[in-house]
Scaffold this motif. Structure first.
Motif, PDB file in Angstrom:
ATOM      1  N   VAL A 103       1.048  -0.936  -0.061  1.00 60.02           N
ATOM      2  CA  VAL A 103      -0.054  -0.173   0.229  1.00 60.02           C
ATOM      3  C   VAL A 103       0.930   1.166  -0.031  1.00 60.02           C
ATOM      4  O   VAL A 103       1.910   1.263   0.696  1.00 60.02           O
ATOM      5  CB  VAL A 103      -0.914  -0.067   1.156  1.00 60.02           C
ATOM      6  N   LEU A 104       0.658   2.154  -1.005  1.00 60.49           N
ATOM      7  CA  LEU A 104       1.654   3.351  -0.923  1.00 60.49           C
ATOM      8  C   LEU A 104       1.048   4.444  -0.283  1.00 60.49           C
ATOM      9  O   LEU A 104      -0.421   4.700  -0.317  1.00 60.49           O
ATOM     10  CB  LEU A 104       1.652   3.838  -2.560  1.00 60.49           C
ATOM     11  N   VAL A 105       1.517   5.040   0.807  1.00 61.96           N
ATOM     12  CA  VAL A 105       1.017   6.136   1.800  1.00 61.96           C
ATOM     13  C   VAL A 105       1.951   7.443   1.439  1.00 61.96           C
ATOM     14  O   VAL A 105       3.379   7.245   1.466  1.00 61.96           O
ATOM     15  CB  VAL A 105       0.911   5.511   2.985  1.00 61.96           C
ATOM     16  N   GLU A 106       1.352   8.572   1.197  1.00 64.00           N
ATOM     17  CA  GLU A 106       2.324   9.640   1.600  1.00 64.00           C
ATOM     18  C   GLU A 106       2.836   9.848   2.744  1.00 64.00           C
ATOM     19  O   GLU A 106       2.120   9.778   3.710  1.00 64.00           O
ATOM     20  CB  GLU A 106       1.499  10.792   1.241  1.00 64.00           C
ATOM     21  N   GLY A 107       3.883  10.181   2.878  1.00 62.14           N
ATOM     22  CA  GLY A 107       4.761  10.340   4.178  1.00 62.14           C
ATOM     23  C   GLY A 107       4.774  11.664   4.365  1.00 62.14           C
ATOM     24  O   GLY A 107       4.385  12.549   3.884  1.00 62.14           O
TER      25      GLY A 107
ATOM     26  N   ASP B 105      10.396   9.024   7.236  1.00 66.04           N
ATOM     27  CA  ASP B 105      10.293  10.673   6.786  1.00 66.04           C
ATOM     28  C   ASP B 105      10.092  10.667   5.249  1.00 66.04           C
ATOM     29  O   ASP B 105      10.106  11.851   4.741  1.00 66.04           O
ATOM     30  CB  ASP B 105      11.199  11.399   7.252  1.00 66.04           C
ATOM     31  N   ARG B 106      10.080   9.471   4.540  1.00 62.69           N
ATOM     32  CA  ARG B 106      10.089   9.540   3.041  1.00 62.69           C
ATOM     33  C   ARG B 106       8.753  10.140   2.581  1.00 62.69           C
ATOM     34  O   ARG B 106       7.694  10.001   3.202  1.00 62.69           O
ATOM     35  CB  ARG B 106      10.112   8.357   2.371  1.00 62.69           C
ATOM     36  N   PHE B 107       8.774  10.889   1.387  1.00 65.15           N
ATOM     37  CA  PHE B 107       7.561  11.551   0.832  1.00 65.15           C
ATOM     38  C   PHE B 107       6.617  10.593   0.454  1.00 65.15           C
ATOM     39  O   PHE B 107       5.367  10.867   0.404  1.00 65.15           O
ATOM     40  CB  PHE B 107       8.092  12.361  -0.201  1.00 65.15           C
ATOM     41  N   MET B 108       7.013   9.284  -0.095  1.00 60.58           N
ATOM     42  CA  MET B 108       5.883   8.184  -0.260  1.00 60.58           C
ATOM     43  C   MET B 108       6.690   6.903   0.284  1.00 60.58           C
ATOM     44  O   MET B 108       7.683   6.733   0.294  1.00 60.58           O
ATOM     45  CB  MET B 108       6.044   8.047  -1.810  1.00 60.58           C
ATOM     46  N   VAL B 109       5.609   6.025   0.929  1.00 57.72           N
ATOM     47  CA  VAL B 109       5.944   4.997   1.642  1.00 57.72           C
ATOM     48  C   VAL B 109       5.163   3.805   1.163  1.00 57.72           C
ATOM     49  O   VAL B 109       4.009   3.932   0.926  1.00 57.72           O
ATOM     50  CB  VAL B 109       5.898   5.146   3.100  1.00 57.72           C
ATOM     51  N   ALA B 110       5.992   2.514   0.968  1.00 60.15           N
ATOM     52  CA  ALA B 110       5.370   1.398   0.529  1.00 60.15           C
ATOM     53  C   ALA B 110       5.384   0.544   1.877  1.00 60.15           C
ATOM     54  O   ALA B 110       6.232   0.021   2.271  1.00 60.15           O
ATOM     55  CB  ALA B 110       6.040   0.670  -0.503  1.00 60.15           C
ATOM     56  N   VAL B 111       4.088   0.189   2.329  1.00 60.50           N
ATOM     57  CA  VAL B 111       3.659  -0.415   3.545  1.00 60.50           C
ATOM     58  C   VAL B 111       3.433  -1.820   2.737  1.00 60.50           C
ATOM     59  O   VAL B 111       2.682  -2.322   2.026  1.00 60.50           O
ATOM     60  CB  VAL B 111       2.740   0.186   4.246  1.00 60.50           C
ATOM     61  N   CYS B 112       4.018  -2.793   3.693  1.00 62.52           N
ATOM     62  CA  CYS B 112       4.089  -4.227   3.333  1.00 62.52           C
ATOM     63  C   CYS B 112       2.442  -4.737   3.597  1.00 62.52           C
ATOM     64  O   CYS B 112       2.049  -4.743   4.806  1.00 62.52           O
ATOM     65  CB  CYS B 112       5.090  -5.025   4.048  1.00 62.52           C
ATOM     66  N   THR B 113       2.027  -5.590   2.688  1.00 63.93           N
ATOM     67  CA  THR B 113       0.738  -6.275   3.160  1.00 63.93           C
ATOM     68  C   THR B 113       0.914  -7.774   2.832  1.00 63.93           C
ATOM     69  O   THR B 113      -0.078  -8.435   3.446  1.00 63.93           O
ATOM     70  CB  THR B 113      -0.479  -5.804   2.114  1.00 63.93           C
ATOM     71  N   CYS B 114       1.949  -8.165   2.249  1.00 70.75           N
ATOM     72  CA  CYS B 114       2.026  -9.670   2.175  1.00 70.75           C
ATOM     73  C   CYS B 114       2.628 -10.312   3.503  1.00 70.75           C
ATOM     74  O   CYS B 114       2.664 -11.528   3.462  1.00 70.75           O
ATOM     75  CB  CYS B 114       2.932 -10.011   0.713  1.00 70.75           C
TER      76      CYS B 114
END
Length: 64
Positions: free
Chosen positions: A7-11, A26-35
């Motif tokens: 899931v991509l989330v704005e940081g 603190d990144r501007f876009m974060v990829a949160v693991c779902t698997c």
């Protein structure tokens, strides 16, 4: 959206894990693991992607 992908989330992002610890980015876009396969959980490390065998020749990869 890939149902097995992140899931991509704005940081910036803070995630409270099950054990109560807080993961921060603190990144501007974060990829949160779902698997749940990521070695860097809760952040995605692309472990959800199918892997090709290292000894597969280029001709075999193109025949799929």
């Amino acid at each position: 959206m890939d149902p097995h992908g992140p899931v991509l989330v704005e940081g910036p992002v803070e995630i409270v894990l099950d054990d109560g610890t807080v993961a921060r980015s603190d990144r501007f876009m974060v990829a949160v693991c779902t698997c749940l396969r990521s070695r860097t959980y809760p952040w995605c490390d692309t472990s959800h992607r199918p892997r090709e065998r290292a000894d597969a020749s280029p001709e075999n990869r193109n025949s799929r």
